[in-house]
Design a protein around this motif. Sequence first.
Motif, short mmCIF file in Angstrom:
data_model
loop_
_atom_site.label_atom_id
_atom_site.label_comp_id
_atom_site.label_asym_id
_atom_site.label_seq_id
_atom_site.Cartn_x
_atom_site.Cartn_y
_atom_site.Cartn_z
N GLY A 1 -26.83 63.33 61.36
CA GLY A 1 -26.33 61.95 61.39
C GLY A 1 -24.87 61.83 61.78
N GLN A 2 -24.27 62.89 62.26
CA GLN A 2 -22.82 62.86 62.51
C GLN A 2 -22.43 62.34 63.90
OE1 GLN A 2 -20.74 63.11 60.21
NE2 GLN A 2 -20.55 65.10 59.24
N ILE A 3 -23.42 62.02 64.73
CA ILE A 3 -23.06 61.58 66.09
C ILE A 3 -22.20 60.31 66.04
CG2 ILE A 3 -23.99 60.67 68.28
CD1 ILE A 3 -26.26 62.70 68.03
N LYS A 4 -22.43 59.51 65.02
CA LYS A 4 -21.63 58.27 64.92
C LYS A 4 -20.13 58.57 64.83
CE LYS A 4 -22.53 57.68 59.91
NZ LYS A 4 -23.16 58.99 59.70
N GLY A 5 -19.80 59.79 64.41
CA GLY A 5 -18.39 60.19 64.28
C GLY A 5 -17.62 60.20 65.58
N ILE A 6 -18.33 60.16 66.72
CA ILE A 6 -17.60 60.17 68.00
C ILE A 6 -16.79 58.88 68.18
CG2 ILE A 6 -19.20 61.75 69.13
CD1 ILE A 6 -20.43 59.44 70.61
N ALA A 7 -17.24 57.81 67.51
CA ALA A 7 -16.53 56.53 67.65
C ALA A 7 -15.07 56.68 67.26
CB ALA A 7 -17.21 55.47 66.79
N ASP A 8 -14.81 57.42 66.19
CA ASP A 8 -13.43 57.59 65.74
C ASP A 8 -12.74 58.75 66.45
OD1 ASP A 8 -13.71 55.55 63.93
OD2 ASP A 8 -14.53 56.88 62.38
N ALA A 9 -13.51 59.70 66.95
CA ALA A 9 -12.91 60.89 67.55
C ALA A 9 -12.38 60.63 68.97
CB ALA A 9 -13.92 62.03 67.56
N ILE A 10 -12.92 59.58 69.63
CA ILE A 10 -12.46 59.27 70.99
C ILE A 10 -11.48 58.10 70.90
CG2 ILE A 10 -13.17 58.50 73.29
CD1 ILE A 10 -15.96 59.62 72.69
N PRO A 11 -10.30 58.21 71.56
CA PRO A 11 -9.34 57.11 71.50
C PRO A 11 -9.99 55.78 71.89
CG PRO A 11 -8.42 59.01 72.66
CD PRO A 11 -9.84 59.34 72.38
N ALA A 12 -9.66 54.73 71.14
CA ALA A 12 -10.33 53.44 71.31
C ALA A 12 -10.15 52.87 72.71
CB ALA A 12 -9.79 52.45 70.27
N ASN A 13 -9.00 53.16 73.33
CA ASN A 13 -8.73 52.56 74.66
C ASN A 13 -9.17 53.46 75.81
OD1 ASN A 13 -6.90 54.54 74.28
ND2 ASN A 13 -5.08 53.33 74.82
N ALA A 14 -9.85 54.57 75.51
CA ALA A 14 -10.25 55.50 76.57
C ALA A 14 -11.39 54.90 77.40
CB ALA A 14 -10.72 56.82 75.95
N LYS A 15 -11.39 55.24 78.70
CA LYS A 15 -12.53 54.89 79.56
C LYS A 15 -13.37 56.16 79.66
CE LYS A 15 -13.69 52.96 84.07
NZ LYS A 15 -13.23 52.48 85.37
N VAL A 16 -14.54 56.11 79.06
CA VAL A 16 -15.31 57.34 78.80
C VAL A 16 -16.42 57.52 79.83
CG1 VAL A 16 -16.66 58.58 77.05
CG2 VAL A 16 -14.90 56.93 76.33
N LEU A 17 -16.56 58.75 80.32
CA LEU A 17 -17.74 59.09 81.13
C LEU A 17 -18.60 60.05 80.31
CD1 LEU A 17 -19.17 58.65 83.86
CD2 LEU A 17 -18.14 60.80 84.62
N ALA B 1 -22.93 54.67 69.10
CA ALA B 1 -21.60 55.07 68.60
C ALA B 1 -20.49 54.59 69.53
CB ALA B 1 -21.53 56.59 68.45
N LEU B 2 -20.82 54.44 70.83
CA LEU B 2 -19.80 54.04 71.81
C LEU B 2 -19.76 52.53 72.03
CD1 LEU B 2 -20.14 56.82 74.56
CD2 LEU B 2 -18.34 56.57 72.85
N ALA B 3 -20.41 51.79 71.15
CA ALA B 3 -20.54 50.34 71.36
C ALA B 3 -19.19 49.66 71.61
CB ALA B 3 -21.24 49.71 70.16
N ALA B 4 -18.16 50.13 70.95
CA ALA B 4 -16.86 49.46 71.10
C ALA B 4 -16.00 50.07 72.21
CB ALA B 4 -16.11 49.52 69.78
N HIS B 5 -16.52 51.09 72.88
CA HIS B 5 -15.75 51.74 73.96
C HIS B 5 -16.19 51.23 75.33
CE1 HIS B 5 -14.62 54.71 70.87
NE2 HIS B 5 -13.65 55.06 71.69
N THR B 6 -15.34 51.44 76.32
CA THR B 6 -15.72 51.23 77.71
C THR B 6 -16.27 52.54 78.22
OG1 THR B 6 -13.89 49.70 77.95
CG2 THR B 6 -14.85 50.56 79.99
N TRP B 7 -17.51 52.54 78.69
CA TRP B 7 -18.06 53.83 79.11
C TRP B 7 -19.14 53.67 80.18
CZ3 TRP B 7 -23.24 55.56 78.01
CH2 TRP B 7 -23.98 54.70 77.18
N SER B 8 -19.37 54.79 80.88
CA SER B 8 -20.45 54.86 81.86
C SER B 8 -21.05 56.27 81.77
CB SER B 8 -19.92 54.58 83.26
OG SER B 8 -20.99 54.49 84.16
N GLU B 9 -22.00 56.59 82.63
CA GLU B 9 -22.68 57.88 82.47
C GLU B 9 -22.88 58.60 83.80
OE1 GLU B 9 -26.11 55.74 80.74
OE2 GLU B 9 -27.32 57.00 82.06
N PHE B 10 -22.96 59.93 83.69
CA PHE B 10 -23.27 60.78 84.84
C PHE B 10 -24.31 61.81 84.39
CE2 PHE B 10 -22.83 64.56 87.46
CZ PHE B 10 -22.78 64.04 88.75
N GLY B 11 -25.55 61.64 84.83
CA GLY B 11 -26.61 62.57 84.43
C GLY B 11 -26.95 63.53 85.57
#
Length: 383
Positions: free
Chosen positions: A17-33, A53-63
């Motif tokens: 259940g620790q994946i939610k911890g990424i929300a605090d571990a990544i700077p709030a203003n980061a643009k995340v890939l 967990a990234l709901a409050a972050h700006t992010w996109s994905e690369f698979g």
Amino acid sequence: MNNFIYQNTTRIIFGEGQIKGIADAIPANAKVLVTYGGGSIKKNGVYDQVAAALAAHTWSEFGGIEPNPQYDTLMKAVARIREEGFDFLLAVGGGSVLDGTKFIAAAVPYTKGDPWNILANFESVSQALPIGCVLTLPATGSESNGGAVVSRGSDKLFFVSEPVRPKFAVLDPATTLSLSPRQVANGVVDAFVHTMEQYLTYPVNAKVQDRFAEGLLLTLIEEGPKALATPENLAVRANIMWTATLALNDLIGCGVPQDWTTHMIGHELTGHFGLDHGRTLSIVLPAVMRYRRTQKEGKLLQYAERVFGITEGTAEERIDKAIAVTIDFFRTMQVPVSLTDAGLDAAAIDKAVQSLAEHNRTGMGERGDITPEDCRAILKLAL
Ligand code: NZQ
Ligand code: ZN
């Protein structure tokens, strides 16, 4: 024990259940890939947990990062990041996704030509985008080390640089429940051989490193078969996951000689024949143990006694027994223990040896005295 400097800056966020911890571990203003592989994370619920967990972050994905990550694929991510300006990478997957992401992170700010140089010239990079990771396959230790292995055609090369060491790693053993038995086994064997590469050399009176390594080996021997027999057992998965991280996070390697011959040969076998990384190691390690039994005698005897309780017989007999029970363990993990088991023959040896020479693997082993021709002899023992 030899002198050393030890620093491991990865924050480990361990447990179910620790994946939610990424929300605090990544700077709030980061643009995340968010980077990932072939889609396993979309089937086992990990992607959904990351997205939540990234709901409050700006992010996109690369698979689409493949096992044994390929330079061409990774360079597509590099181009996109340069264009769109991401400033934090979140790798979600196994060692290949993590390693691929490390290369991407180093390649984006690279200004000295083709980023492949980092691997081809074994360059140490001074800059990289920050990385965090959610590990889904315990094996490589990539989640808290500075190493990465990347392939381009049959060239499978590595680099090591501090800036690509992940800032944090989420280790949720529940994410590993969807692994196939084959990947579970590969991971256990990889962690086992990482430990052996740093342990089975010659004694330097590094008591804690030795006993720590023996503890990791014993845990893998105990828990590995259980992970295959009772795949739903989360406690087993938890122990394997933490063991694999500790096996290659620089700790047991402090102040001790290291070998890595098995890995260097293994990378060539994967590069040419596509064998899974872990399976190359179960093929090569027993042959290295046999070929180097004289140089490794002290540690082989210690391994025999402390890991397998072998105390009877002459030194030669105890070493033979230690090698035999190592092979038995690999067989229990249902991985190949010879080239023949993996469908390869003597022709494979020529290719591997040629590539080792091309990659300048001329001074391998804990004494720096193993040449590609020694590897030919090792691979003959592995036939
Ligand atoms: O791509 P997806 O769809 O995610 O599927 C992967 C892949 O097919 C799948 N998988 C991963 N987690 C899963 C899952 N399937 C179901 N459930 C899950 N939870 O497993 C397959 C193999 O994944 P991969 O990442 O390739 O495996 P591994 O973690 O063993 O990584 C191997 C790579 O790491 C390198 C190896 O050479 C190889 O390229 N290594 C990296 C090291 C390092 N950075 O320190 C050290 C190692 O010695 C090693 O060389
Ligand atoms: Zn490995």
